[in-house]
Design a protein around this motif. Structure first.
Motif, mmCIF file in Angstrom:
data_model
loop_
_atom_site.group_PDB
_atom_site.id
_atom_site.type_symbol
_atom_site.label_atom_id
_atom_site.label_comp_id
_atom_site.label_asym_id
_atom_site.label_seq_id
_atom_site.Cartn_x
_atom_site.Cartn_y
_atom_site.Cartn_z
ATOM 1 N N GLU A 28 0.852 -1.186 0.000
ATOM 2 C CA GLU A 28 0.000 0.000 0.000
ATOM 3 C C GLU A 28 0.886 1.234 0.000
ATOM 4 O OE1 GLU A 28 -2.854 0.030 3.119
ATOM 5 O OE2 GLU A 28 -3.910 -1.753 2.404
ATOM 6 N N LEU A 29 0.643 2.140 -0.940
ATOM 7 C CA LEU A 29 1.463 3.345 -1.024
ATOM 8 C C LEU A 29 1.143 4.312 0.108
ATOM 9 C CD1 LEU A 29 1.661 4.359 -4.798
ATOM 10 C CD2 LEU A 29 3.528 3.596 -3.320
ATOM 11 N N SER A 30 2.190 4.847 0.702
ATOM 12 C CA SER A 30 2.019 5.892 1.707
ATOM 13 C C SER A 30 1.608 7.186 1.013
ATOM 14 C CB SER A 30 3.334 6.112 2.456
ATOM 15 O OG SER A 30 4.291 6.731 1.589
ATOM 16 N N HIS A 31 1.330 8.218 1.800
ATOM 17 C CA HIS A 31 1.140 9.535 1.206
ATOM 18 C C HIS A 31 2.534 10.118 0.925
ATOM 19 C CE1 HIS A 31 2.601 11.174 4.873
ATOM 20 N NE2 HIS A 31 2.075 12.363 4.724
ATOM 21 N N LEU A 66 5.826 11.519 1.567
ATOM 22 C CA LEU A 66 6.662 11.546 2.765
ATOM 23 C C LEU A 66 7.755 12.600 2.675
ATOM 24 C CD1 LEU A 66 6.982 7.714 3.454
ATOM 25 C CD2 LEU A 66 5.635 9.373 4.727
ATOM 26 N N GLY A 67 7.534 13.607 1.857
ATOM 27 C CA GLY A 67 8.508 14.678 1.743
ATOM 28 C C GLY A 67 9.342 14.556 0.484
ATOM 29 N N GLY A 68 8.737 14.110 -0.602
ATOM 30 C CA GLY A 68 9.452 13.992 -1.865
ATOM 31 C C GLY A 68 9.461 12.585 -2.413
ATOM 32 N N PHE A 69 8.838 11.647 -1.720
ATOM 33 C CA PHE A 69 8.723 10.272 -2.217
ATOM 34 C C PHE A 69 7.539 9.602 -1.542
ATOM 35 C CE2 PHE A 69 11.118 9.898 1.655
ATOM 36 C CZ PHE A 69 10.805 8.660 2.201
ATOM 37 N N ARG A 70 7.089 8.506 -2.145
ATOM 38 C CA ARG A 70 6.086 7.667 -1.525
ATOM 39 C C ARG A 70 6.728 6.318 -1.229
ATOM 40 N NH1 ARG A 70 0.312 8.065 -4.436
ATOM 41 N NH2 ARG A 70 -0.356 7.447 -2.356
ATOM 42 N N GLU A 71 6.067 5.530 -0.426
ATOM 43 C CA GLU A 71 6.700 4.323 0.088
ATOM 44 C C GLU A 71 5.703 3.177 0.155
ATOM 45 O OE1 GLU A 71 9.598 4.277 3.676
ATOM 46 O OE2 GLU A 71 7.591 3.855 4.485
ATOM 47 N N ARG A 72 6.211 1.963 -0.054
ATOM 48 C CA ARG A 72 5.401 0.781 0.206
ATOM 49 C C ARG A 72 6.296 -0.284 0.828
ATOM 50 N NH1 ARG A 72 4.636 -0.058 -5.945
ATOM 51 N NH2 ARG A 72 6.396 -1.377 -6.553
ATOM 52 N N ILE A 73 5.669 -1.186 1.549
ATOM 53 C CA ILE A 73 6.388 -2.242 2.255
ATOM 54 C C ILE A 73 6.118 -3.567 1.565
ATOM 55 C CG2 ILE A 73 6.632 -3.460 4.453
ATOM 56 C CD1 ILE A 73 5.788 -0.854 5.819
ATOM 57 N N ALA A 74 7.184 -4.271 1.238
ATOM 58 C CA ALA A 74 7.066 -5.542 0.540
ATOM 59 C C ALA A 74 6.703 -6.651 1.514
ATOM 60 C CB ALA A 74 8.384 -5.876 -0.163
ATOM 61 N N GLY A 94 10.194 2.410 -9.262
ATOM 62 C CA GLY A 94 9.484 3.190 -10.259
ATOM 63 C C GLY A 94 9.006 4.529 -9.726
ATOM 64 N N THR A 95 8.058 5.100 -10.468
ATOM 65 C CA THR A 95 7.525 6.420 -10.160
ATOM 66 C C THR A 95 6.014 6.343 -10.042
ATOM 67 O OG1 THR A 95 9.342 7.468 -11.367
ATOM 68 C CG2 THR A 95 7.384 8.815 -10.955
ATOM 69 N N ASP A 96 5.482 7.019 -9.058
ATOM 70 C CA ASP A 96 4.041 7.046 -8.859
ATOM 71 C C ASP A 96 3.397 7.867 -9.976
ATOM 72 O OD1 ASP A 96 1.467 7.041 -7.808
ATOM 73 O OD2 ASP A 96 1.861 8.818 -6.593
ATOM 74 N N PRO A 97 2.534 7.277 -10.813
ATOM 75 C CA PRO A 97 1.935 8.022 -11.928
ATOM 76 C C PRO A 97 0.993 9.126 -11.466
ATOM 77 C CG PRO A 97 0.918 5.852 -11.704
ATOM 78 C CD PRO A 97 2.087 5.880 -10.779
ATOM 79 N N GLU A 98 0.475 9.019 -10.252
ATOM 80 C CA GLU A 98 -0.469 10.019 -9.760
ATOM 81 C C GLU A 98 0.220 11.315 -9.365
ATOM 82 O OE1 GLU A 98 -3.586 10.617 -6.023
ATOM 83 O OE2 GLU A 98 -2.894 8.606 -6.571
ATOM 84 N N PRO A 104 9.050 9.569 -6.830
ATOM 85 C CA PRO A 104 9.685 8.248 -6.806
ATOM 86 C C PRO A 104 9.098 7.405 -5.681
ATOM 87 C CG PRO A 104 11.164 9.888 -5.891
ATOM 88 C CD PRO A 104 9.998 10.639 -6.469
ATOM 89 N N ILE A 105 9.103 6.092 -5.882
ATOM 90 C CA ILE A 105 8.570 5.169 -4.884
ATOM 91 C C ILE A 105 9.715 4.387 -4.264
ATOM 92 C CG2 ILE A 105 7.129 3.129 -4.490
ATOM 93 C CD1 ILE A 105 5.408 4.067 -6.868
ATOM 94 N N ARG A 106 9.794 4.425 -2.954
ATOM 95 C CA ARG A 106 10.746 3.580 -2.235
ATOM 96 C C ARG A 106 10.011 2.331 -1.773
ATOM 97 N NH1 ARG A 106 13.936 4.443 3.503
ATOM 98 N NH2 ARG A 106 11.839 4.586 4.338
ATOM 99 N N GLU A 107 10.576 1.174 -2.080
ATOM 100 C CA GLU A 107 10.022 -0.084 -1.597
ATOM 101 C C GLU A 107 10.946 -0.636 -0.514
ATOM 102 O OE1 GLU A 107 7.735 -3.650 -3.663
ATOM 103 O OE2 GLU A 107 9.872 -3.699 -4.141
ATOM 104 N N VAL A 108 10.398 -0.857 0.665
ATOM 105 C CA VAL A 108 11.162 -1.418 1.782
ATOM 106 C C VAL A 108 11.042 -2.931 1.725
ATOM 107 C CG1 VAL A 108 11.390 -1.525 4.284
ATOM 108 C CG2 VAL A 108 10.779 0.639 3.183
#
Length: 250
Positions: free
Chosen positions: A31-34, A36-44, A128-132, A136-140
């Motif tokens: 699930e993508l976070s909101h 976070l200060g220049g990137f979004r994040e999801r947890i694998a 990748g990059t969030d199209p919305e 950039p998306i960081r995946e943990v």
């Protein structure tokens, strides 16, 4: 670097003999976070499982260590991961905090859960990059979970630790897009505002408009950092530097 994340998903409360048990999710997978200060994040999936099995995780209310609710080593806290995310189950103590939390959960006043963690070495990647939002998306993929529990008002803090963490996975410096003749040791607070008549070209090239270089009046600090991050991405073409692993390529 310790980071904190929250989930707007209230814990459940149920009777357990003479006591009460609270159960909820500290985080959910994919699930993508909101922002976070220049990137979004999801947890694998599986990112925190090893640490949940290894660490003496504690449960608190509102991240307050003076309001401990349970501990894994004592058996009053059970944690794990399922197909949805990282869950916790707490046998609430017969303390003022435990009784108050049970009542707040019954009333629906406690709105979510939160957890603190550290990203493991090699435990993050650009996905990748969030199209919305274009961020950039960081995946943990691996993290060390130390503490979790219910929180009154879930928040998603934009911390310096989070910014440094995404800077590390991108392999670029947030100041990389500053002009070549600027003193690299000069702090952002000491940097004079550029005049509207400045003729400096955007970092992406002489004919390319820089989408991150349009400051607004009274712009929040986190927005400035986000714009700096985008400029850095434009400068580097979105690739990491000094790494030979093709899977680390952005």
């Amino acid at each position: 670097m310790t980071e904190t994340r929250s989930l707007t998903s209230p814990a459940e409360i149920r009777a357990n003999g003479d006591g009460m048990t609270a159960r909820g999710y500290a985080y959910r997978f994919n699930e993508l976070s909101h922002d976070l200060g220049g990137f979004r994040e999801r947890i694998a999936p599986g990112a925190g499982m090893a640490s949940l099995e290894r660490n003496d995780v504690i449960a608190t209310f509102n991240h307050n260590v003076d309001q401990v609710l349970g501990r894994r080593s004592s058996g009053t806290l059970r944690v794990g991961e399922d197909e949805h995310g990282g869950w916790y189950e707490i046998d609430l103590p017969n303390t003022s905090t435990g009784r108050d939390l049970a009542e707040l959960l019954k009333r629906g006043d406690v709105k979510g859960s939160s957890f603190t963690f550290r990203v493991g070495r090699g435990g993050q990647r650009r996905a990748g990059t969030d199209p919305e939002t274009g961020l950039p998306i960081r995946e943990v993929t691996e993290m060390d979970v130390a503490e979790l529990g219910p929180v009154l008002n879930p928040a998603y803090p934009t911390t310096d630790a989070a910014l440094r963490s995404i800077e590390a996975v991108l392999g670029v410096a947030l100041r990389a897009a500053k002009p070549d003749d600027e003193d690299p040791d000069e702090s952002e607070e000491d940097t004079p505002d550029e005049s509207p008549e400045s003729t400096d070209k955007p970092a992406g090239g002489p004919d390319e408009k820089d989408p991150a270089d349009e400051p607004e009046e009274d712009e929040p600090e986190e927005h400035k950092k986000a714009r700096a991050l985008v400029r850095a991405l434009i400068t580097t073409g979105g690739t990491t530097h000094g790494r030979n692993d093709p899977e680390r390529e952005l």
